[in-house]
Write a protein that holds these residues in place. Structure first.
Motif, PDB file in Angstrom:
ATOM      1  N   ALA A  43       0.832  -1.206   0.000  1.00 59.73           N
ATOM      2  CA  ALA A  43       0.000   0.000   0.000  1.00 59.73           C
ATOM      3  C   ALA A  43       0.869   1.260   0.000  1.00 59.73           C
ATOM      4  N   GLU A  44       1.944   1.265   0.778  1.00 60.49           N
ATOM      5  CA  GLU A  44       2.849   2.419   0.799  1.00 60.49           C
ATOM      6  C   GLU A  44       3.436   2.669  -0.590  1.00 60.49           C
TER       7      GLU A  44
ATOM      8  N   LEU B 206      -3.535   5.305  -4.035  1.00 57.89           N
ATOM      9  CA  LEU B 206      -4.427   5.217  -2.874  1.00 57.89           C
ATOM     10  C   LEU B 206      -4.708   6.580  -2.250  1.00 57.89           C
ATOM     11  N   VAL B 207      -4.365   7.674  -2.942  1.00 55.23           N
ATOM     12  CA  VAL B 207      -4.601   9.006  -2.382  1.00 55.23           C
ATOM     13  C   VAL B 207      -6.065   9.143  -2.005  1.00 55.23           C
ATOM     14  N   GLY B 208      -6.297   9.622  -0.811  1.00 56.63           N
ATOM     15  CA  GLY B 208      -7.660   9.787  -0.324  1.00 56.63           C
ATOM     16  C   GLY B 208      -8.242   8.513   0.242  1.00 56.63           C
TER      17      GLY B 208
ATOM     18  N   PRO C  58     -13.554  -6.489   3.356  1.00 64.37           N
ATOM     19  CA  PRO C  58     -12.776  -6.918   2.189  1.00 64.37           C
ATOM     20  C   PRO C  58     -11.264  -6.790   2.374  1.00 64.37           C
ATOM     21  N   LYS C  59     -10.578  -7.746   1.780  1.00 67.76           N
ATOM     22  CA  LYS C  59      -9.119  -7.772   1.729  1.00 67.76           C
ATOM     23  C   LYS C  59      -8.743  -7.866   0.249  1.00 67.76           C
TER      24      LYS C  59
ATOM     25  N   HIS D 138      -8.185  -2.505   3.942  1.00 68.96           N
ATOM     26  CA  HIS D 138      -9.539  -2.302   3.397  1.00 68.96           C
ATOM     27  C   HIS D 138      -9.476  -1.380   2.174  1.00 68.96           C
ATOM     28  N   ASN D 139      -8.703  -0.307   2.264  1.00 68.61           N
ATOM     29  CA  ASN D 139      -8.587   0.619   1.133  1.00 68.61           C
ATOM     30  C   ASN D 139      -7.810   0.005  -0.027  1.00 68.61           C
ATOM     31  N   LEU D 140      -6.874  -0.843   0.291  1.00 64.27           N
ATOM     32  CA  LEU D 140      -6.153  -1.581  -0.741  1.00 64.27           C
ATOM     33  C   LEU D 140      -7.136  -2.489  -1.490  1.00 64.27           C
ATOM     34  N   ALA D 141      -8.043  -3.104  -0.749  1.00 65.75           N
ATOM     35  CA  ALA D 141      -9.070  -3.962  -1.365  1.00 65.75           C
ATOM     36  C   ALA D 141     -10.001  -3.138  -2.252  1.00 65.75           C
TER      37      ALA D 141
END
Length: 195
Positions: free
Chosen positions: A17-18, A24-26, A124-125, A32-35
């Motif tokens: 993710a990094e 992934l901005v925002g 979610p993953k 979860h956000n990666l999913a």
């Protein structure tokens, strides 16, 4: 909980993710956000996201291996928290990681697959399906997802069992009452008897 016990912790999903950064901005660097970024296997852009994710996963695992190889001695226990898609990485890279670590697979029995699917839907993953999502003609996407998710877990169970140095039974690793020290002692005793 192992991190709290002083283990050095490498979380591959967070490291991926990094590296996604602006993608992934925002959304932030949570799993979860990666999913959300990756989507489902039937989502537009999923195939591209799957490839980017696997490429980044390879980069992350290489970086971990480089770091582990640079230590003269590893003085604290460490955990490399890999992703479920580790098995799709280059064989040479997997062998390199395996030479530097003891691979422990946290086995999930088939009777837990329905519950895992519900967890996957509710929290979610990111999941690499690697052509394992195969809906039948006129099959509802959610039904296809459930059926194929079970098939994916069966496939991964077999692959991880072959790769692992130790397969940890579900009853040992899933209990919320299980103490981390107890798990570490079980593993230490196992590896000492194999040495």
């Amino acid at each position: 909980r192992m991190k709290e016990k002083g283990c050095r912790w490498y979380n591959c999903d967070e490291m991926i993710a990094e590296r996604l950064g602006t993608e992934l901005v925002g959304k932030g660097y949570t799993t979860h956000n990666l999913a959300k970024w990756m989507g489902q296997p039937f989502s537009d852009g999923y195939i591209k996201a799957e490839k980017i994710y696997l490429d980044l996963e390879g980069t992350v695992v290489e970086k971990i291996c480089d770091e582990l190889e640079s230590y003269a001695k590893i003085d604290v226990p460490l955990v490399v928290d890999t992703t479920g898609s580790l098995i799709y990485l280059d064989k040479e890279l997997l062998l390199r990681l395996r030479a530097l670590t003891k691979m422990v697979y946290l086995k999930i029995p088939e009777e837990k697959y329905d519950r895992l699917f519900e967890n996957f839907v509710n929290d979610p993953k990111p999941v690499i399906w690697e052509c394992k999502y195969k809906p039948k003609k006129r099959e509802d996407p959610q039904n296809a997802l459930r059926r194929c998710y079970k098939d994916l877990l069966k496939f991964r169970n077999k692959r991880y069992s072959l790769l692992a140095d130790y397969v940890l039974d579900h009853s040992l690793h899933f209990s919320p009452d299980r103490d981390v020290e107890e798990l570490l002692n079980v593993l230490q005793m196992y590896f000492e008897t194999k040495a």
